[in-house]
Design a protein around this motif. Structure first.
Motif, PDB file in Angstrom:
ATOM      1  N   VAL A  46       0.833  -1.206   0.000  1.00 47.03           N
ATOM      2  CA  VAL A  46       0.000   0.000   0.000  1.00 47.03           C
ATOM      3  C   VAL A  46       0.865   1.253   0.000  1.00 47.03           C
ATOM      4  CG1 VAL A  46      -1.705   1.316   1.308  1.00 47.03           C
ATOM      5  CG2 VAL A  46      -1.949  -1.158   1.100  1.00 47.03           C
ATOM      6  N   LEU A  47       1.901   1.279   0.847  1.00 45.76           N
ATOM      7  CA  LEU A  47       2.774   2.450   0.916  1.00 45.76           C
ATOM      8  C   LEU A  47       3.530   2.661  -0.392  1.00 45.76           C
ATOM      9  CD1 LEU A  47       4.234   2.101   4.533  1.00 45.76           C
ATOM     10  CD2 LEU A  47       2.457   3.665   3.734  1.00 45.76           C
ATOM     11  N   ILE A  48       3.985   1.569  -1.003  1.00 42.39           N
ATOM     12  CA  ILE A  48       4.687   1.691  -2.282  1.00 42.39           C
ATOM     13  C   ILE A  48       3.753   2.219  -3.360  1.00 42.39           C
ATOM     14  CG2 ILE A  48       5.812   0.368  -4.128  1.00 42.39           C
ATOM     15  CD1 ILE A  48       6.934  -1.459  -1.957  1.00 42.39           C
ATOM     16  N   ASP A  49       2.514   1.737  -3.346  1.00 43.27           N
ATOM     17  CA  ASP A  49       1.543   2.184  -4.342  1.00 43.27           C
ATOM     18  C   ASP A  49       1.206   3.660  -4.158  1.00 43.27           C
ATOM     19  OD1 ASP A  49      -0.310   1.255  -6.549  1.00 43.27           O
ATOM     20  OD2 ASP A  49      -1.785   2.096  -5.158  1.00 43.27           O
ATOM     21  N   LEU A  50       1.217   4.144  -2.906  1.00 46.14           N
ATOM     22  CA  LEU A  50       0.901   5.550  -2.631  1.00 46.14           C
ATOM     23  C   LEU A  50       2.105   6.464  -2.807  1.00 46.14           C
ATOM     24  CD1 LEU A  50      -1.333   5.134   0.561  1.00 46.14           C
ATOM     25  CD2 LEU A  50      -2.096   5.586  -1.779  1.00 46.14           C
ATOM     26  N   SER A  51       3.269   5.893  -3.043  1.00 37.86           N
ATOM     27  CA  SER A  51       4.476   6.706  -3.165  1.00 37.86           C
ATOM     28  C   SER A  51       4.391   7.635  -4.381  1.00 37.86           C
ATOM     29  CB  SER A  51       5.705   5.795  -3.301  1.00 37.86           C
ATOM     30  OG  SER A  51       6.856   6.564  -3.574  1.00 37.86           O
ATOM     31  N   PRO A  52       4.796   8.903  -4.219  1.00 34.67           N
ATOM     32  CA  PRO A  52       4.756   9.839  -5.355  1.00 34.67           C
ATOM     33  C   PRO A  52       5.920   9.660  -6.328  1.00 34.67           C
ATOM     34  CG  PRO A  52       5.603  10.945  -3.411  1.00 34.67           C
ATOM     35  CD  PRO A  52       5.224   9.554  -2.975  1.00 34.67           C
ATOM     36  N   ILE A  53       6.858   8.778  -6.020  1.00 37.80           N
ATOM     37  CA  ILE A  53       8.038   8.594  -6.866  1.00 37.80           C
ATOM     38  C   ILE A  53       7.659   7.860  -8.147  1.00 37.80           C
ATOM     39  CG2 ILE A  53      10.324   7.532  -7.013  1.00 37.80           C
ATOM     40  CD1 ILE A  53      10.573   7.830  -4.026  1.00 37.80           C
ATOM     41  N   ASP A  54       8.044   8.416  -9.276  1.00 35.57           N
ATOM     42  CA  ASP A  54       7.858   7.763 -10.562  1.00 35.57           C
ATOM     43  C   ASP A  54       9.049   6.839 -10.800  1.00 35.57           C
ATOM     44  OD1 ASP A  54       7.421   6.932 -13.129  1.00 35.57           O
ATOM     45  OD2 ASP A  54       7.329   8.942 -14.014  1.00 35.57           O
ATOM     46  N   PRO A  55       8.857   5.511 -10.763  1.00 33.52           N
ATOM     47  CA  PRO A  55      10.001   4.605 -10.883  1.00 33.52           C
ATOM     48  C   PRO A  55      10.740   4.733 -12.204  1.00 33.52           C
ATOM     49  CG  PRO A  55       7.931   3.401 -11.063  1.00 33.52           C
ATOM     50  CD  PRO A  55       7.588   4.782 -10.621  1.00 33.52           C
ATOM     51  N   VAL A  56      10.016   4.978 -13.282  1.00 35.90           N
ATOM     52  CA  VAL A  56      10.652   5.098 -14.589  1.00 35.90           C
ATOM     53  C   VAL A  56      11.519   6.353 -14.642  1.00 35.90           C
ATOM     54  CG1 VAL A  56      10.261   5.333 -17.064  1.00 35.90           C
ATOM     55  CG2 VAL A  56       8.809   3.815 -15.714  1.00 35.90           C
ATOM     56  N   ARG A  57      10.974   7.475 -14.163  1.00 35.09           N
ATOM     57  CA  ARG A  57      11.730   8.720 -14.171  1.00 35.09           C
ATOM     58  C   ARG A  57      12.924   8.642 -13.216  1.00 35.09           C
ATOM     59  NH1 ARG A  57      12.947  11.709 -17.765  1.00 35.09           N
ATOM     60  NH2 ARG A  57      10.771  11.470 -18.473  1.00 35.09           N
ATOM     61  N   ALA A  58      12.744   7.971 -12.080  1.00 31.00           N
ATOM     62  CA  ALA A  58      13.857   7.809 -11.146  1.00 31.00           C
ATOM     63  C   ALA A  58      14.952   6.935 -11.743  1.00 31.00           C
ATOM     64  CB  ALA A  58      13.350   7.194  -9.832  1.00 31.00           C
ATOM     65  N   TYR A  93       8.219  -2.814 -17.799  1.00 28.34           N
ATOM     66  CA  TYR A  93       9.254  -3.479 -16.993  1.00 28.34           C
ATOM     67  C   TYR A  93       9.082  -3.168 -15.512  1.00 28.34           C
ATOM     68  CZ  TYR A  93      13.926  -4.549 -15.216  1.00 28.34           C
ATOM     69  OH  TYR A  93      14.984  -5.034 -14.478  1.00 28.34           O
ATOM     70  N   TRP A  94       8.731  -1.911 -15.203  1.00 26.69           N
ATOM     71  CA  TRP A  94       8.564  -1.507 -13.811  1.00 26.69           C
ATOM     72  C   TRP A  94       7.150  -1.745 -13.289  1.00 26.69           C
ATOM     73  CZ3 TRP A  94      12.479   0.080 -10.637  1.00 26.69           C
ATOM     74  CH2 TRP A  94      13.707   0.340 -11.238  1.00 26.69           C
ATOM     75  N   GLY A  95       6.269  -2.240 -14.123  1.00 26.16           N
ATOM     76  CA  GLY A  95       4.915  -2.561 -13.667  1.00 26.16           C
ATOM     77  C   GLY A  95       4.042  -1.349 -13.434  1.00 26.16           C
ATOM     78  N   VAL A  96       4.299  -0.257 -14.157  1.00 26.60           N
ATOM     79  CA  VAL A  96       3.489   0.950 -14.006  1.00 26.60           C
ATOM     80  C   VAL A  96       2.093   0.703 -14.584  1.00 26.60           C
ATOM     81  CG1 VAL A  96       3.272   3.388 -14.637  1.00 26.60           C
ATOM     82  CG2 VAL A  96       5.521   2.419 -14.095  1.00 26.60           C
ATOM     83  N   GLY A  97       1.074   1.049 -13.824  1.00 27.21           N
ATOM     84  CA  GLY A  97      -0.297   0.872 -14.262  1.00 27.21           C
ATOM     85  C   GLY A  97      -0.915  -0.460 -13.915  1.00 27.21           C
ATOM     86  N   VAL A  98      -0.144  -1.398 -13.417  1.00 27.08           N
ATOM     87  CA  VAL A  98      -0.694  -2.694 -13.002  1.00 27.08           C
ATOM     88  C   VAL A  98      -1.401  -2.511 -11.666  1.00 27.08           C
ATOM     89  CG1 VAL A  98      -0.151  -5.085 -12.420  1.00 27.08           C
ATOM     90  CG2 VAL A  98       1.156  -3.901 -14.205  1.00 27.08           C
ATOM     91  N   PRO A  99      -2.634  -3.012 -11.522  1.00 22.57           N
ATOM     92  CA  PRO A  99      -3.356  -2.857 -10.248  1.00 22.57           C
ATOM     93  C   PRO A  99      -2.577  -3.445  -9.081  1.00 22.57           C
ATOM     94  CG  PRO A  99      -4.823  -3.651 -11.980  1.00 22.57           C
ATOM     95  CD  PRO A  99      -3.435  -3.703 -12.539  1.00 22.57           C
ATOM     96  N   ILE A 100      -2.725  -2.830  -7.922  1.00 19.70           N
ATOM     97  CA  ILE A 100      -1.953  -3.243  -6.768  1.00 19.70           C
ATOM     98  C   ILE A 100      -2.294  -4.665  -6.329  1.00 19.70           C
ATOM     99  CG2 ILE A 100      -3.636  -2.140  -5.228  1.00 19.70           C
ATOM    100  CD1 ILE A 100      -1.353  -1.650  -3.264  1.00 19.70           C
ATOM    101  N   TRP A 101      -3.590  -5.042  -6.450  1.00 16.82           N
ATOM    102  CA  TRP A 101      -3.976  -6.384  -6.024  1.00 16.82           C
ATOM    103  C   TRP A 101      -3.339  -7.447  -6.923  1.00 16.82           C
ATOM    104  CZ3 TRP A 101      -6.402  -9.347  -9.638  1.00 16.82           C
ATOM    105  CH2 TRP A 101      -7.039  -8.697 -10.695  1.00 16.82           C
ATOM    106  N   GLU A 102      -3.210  -7.122  -8.208  1.00 12.65           N
ATOM    107  CA  GLU A 102      -2.601  -8.076  -9.135  1.00 12.65           C
ATOM    108  C   GLU A 102      -1.107  -8.244  -8.843  1.00 12.65           C
ATOM    109  OE1 GLU A 102      -1.866  -8.579 -13.965  1.00 12.65           O
ATOM    110  OE2 GLU A 102      -3.422  -7.209 -13.215  1.00 12.65           O
ATOM    111  N   LYS A 103      -0.419  -7.118  -8.586  1.00 10.80           N
ATOM    112  CA  LYS A 103       0.999  -7.208  -8.251  1.00 10.80           C
ATOM    113  C   LYS A 103       1.214  -7.948  -6.934  1.00 10.80           C
ATOM    114  CE  LYS A 103       1.789  -2.732  -8.660  1.00 10.80           C
ATOM    115  NZ  LYS A 103       2.502  -1.433  -8.720  1.00 10.80           N
ATOM    116  N   ALA A 104       0.319  -7.719  -5.975  1.00 12.98           N
ATOM    117  CA  ALA A 104       0.465  -8.366  -4.668  1.00 12.98           C
ATOM    118  C   ALA A 104       0.253  -9.873  -4.768  1.00 12.98           C
ATOM    119  CB  ALA A 104      -0.520  -7.757  -3.671  1.00 12.98           C
TER     120      ALA A 104
END
Length: 330
Positions: free
Chosen positions: A31-43, A61-72
């Motif tokens: 949940v905390l990772i999903d709420l993080s304002p950091i853009d993994p691709v830009r970082a 590759y970084w899983g941007v846009g994948v629902p949190i429940w699916e990643k979990a």
């Protein structure tokens, strides 16, 4: 008599609690990772210019846009099979990164743990033995100052004094720059370990010293100590025979309970000294949204701290003969 059945039941209960704790920690971390304002691709790419196709590939590759429940769920299924995934920034399995980094951190934490335990117990015993003297006042002032100082500030101060100004120790890193691992000597490694380990042990010394001092003061004021003094016992022999025996196990228990502070302090110390440990990897994974590595470190650090607390509970409940006797009489 030592009750192995109670110990087995106790450890079984602790195992269930650990499983529940790991599930809760994993959920909160996601949940905390999903709420993080950091853009993994830009970082990851920084100011580098990329095409639209490359940007889409990086987002996949970084899983941007994948629902949190699916990643979990995908992560949980992989973990049950013993696969913690591939680190997105190191491009190697997470377990390999944790194994390499945790070895360095374990040495650092173990050395500082021993230093804080031995020196803290020694200073606390001296302060309790010479209650009200200049030794007692010095130990208390030392402990209060260090307990009020942040770990990273102490580490920075030691780095500036002993590395920058005096030049007694290297400014950081775990091994010399440009030297192959097989060519690193024991003294090269030790030279870079002394300062981080000392900085990490400072807070632990104060905690153990104050606890030991208070415990010893209570014991020295008890009736059996007064009776021992009446028989002619005094000085170090009195403290050693009646005091140290009664404060050693409680001090060891507190020492194992300090695993959480030890791990948290290691993260800060490793950043200050650029020490290649698990704490530095955790910071890198958090700033660059390396979810598999960050979750793996969170899980293993939770197990590490939980094991320290469990060892302390075992010592308190099963090793201390006074507690075993009181439980058997109930």
């Amino acid at each position: 008599m030592f009750n192995y059945k109670k110990l087995a039941i106790f450890l079984g209960y602790k195992t269930i609690r650990l499983i529940i704790l790991l599930i809760a920690v994993a959920i909160i971390s996601f949940v905390l990772i999903d709420l993080s304002p950091i853009d993994p691709v830009r970082a990851y790419i920084g100011e580098m210019a990329v095409s639209g196709e490359q940007l889409v590939n990086l987002q996949q590759y970084w899983g941007v846009g994948v629902p949190i429940w699916e990643k979990a769920l995908n992560w949980a299924f992989d973990v049950f099979r013993g696969n913690f995934g591939i680190s997105l920034i190191y491009r190697v399995p997470v377990l390999e990164v944790i194994g390499d980094r945790f070895q360095a951190s374990l040495v650092l934490m173990f050395v500082s743990w021993l230093i804080s335990g031995v020196l803290g117990f020694t200073l606390g015993t001296l302060a309790g033995m010479y209650r009200g003297s200049w030794i007692d006042k010095f130990v208390k002032i030392y402990c209060y100052i260090l307990l009020s100082a942040p770990t990273f500030w102490i580490a920075l101060l030691m780095l500036m004094v002993f590395s920058v100004y005096l030049g007694w120790f290297p400014t950081g890193l775990g091994v010399p720059v440009g030297v192959l691992s097989e060519n690193v000597t024991f003294w090269d490694w030790l030279d870079r370990l002394i300062l981080p380990a000392t900085a990490l042990s400072v807070i632990g010394i104060a905690q153990i010293a104050l606890f030991t001092r208070d415990k010893l003061n209570n014991i020295m004021s008890s009736d059996f100590i007064i009776f021992a003094k009446a028989r002619g016992e005094k000085g170090w022999s009195l403290v050693k025979r009646h005091g140290v025996r009664n404060i050693l196990l409680p001090a060891i228990t507190i020492q194992f309970l300090s695993f959480s502070e030890l791990f948290g302090g290691a993260v800060l110390v490793e950043q200050v000294f650029s020490y290649p440990g698990i704490g530095q990897a955790a910071v890198a994974a958090g700033l660059r949204s390396d979810v598999p590595l960050l979750l793996g470190i969170v899980i293993f650090s939770t197990i590490f701290v939980f094991c320290g607390n469990t060892i302390a509970d075992v010592i308190y409940k099963f090793v201390d003969p006074r507690i075993r006797e009181s439980e058997s009489n109930e």
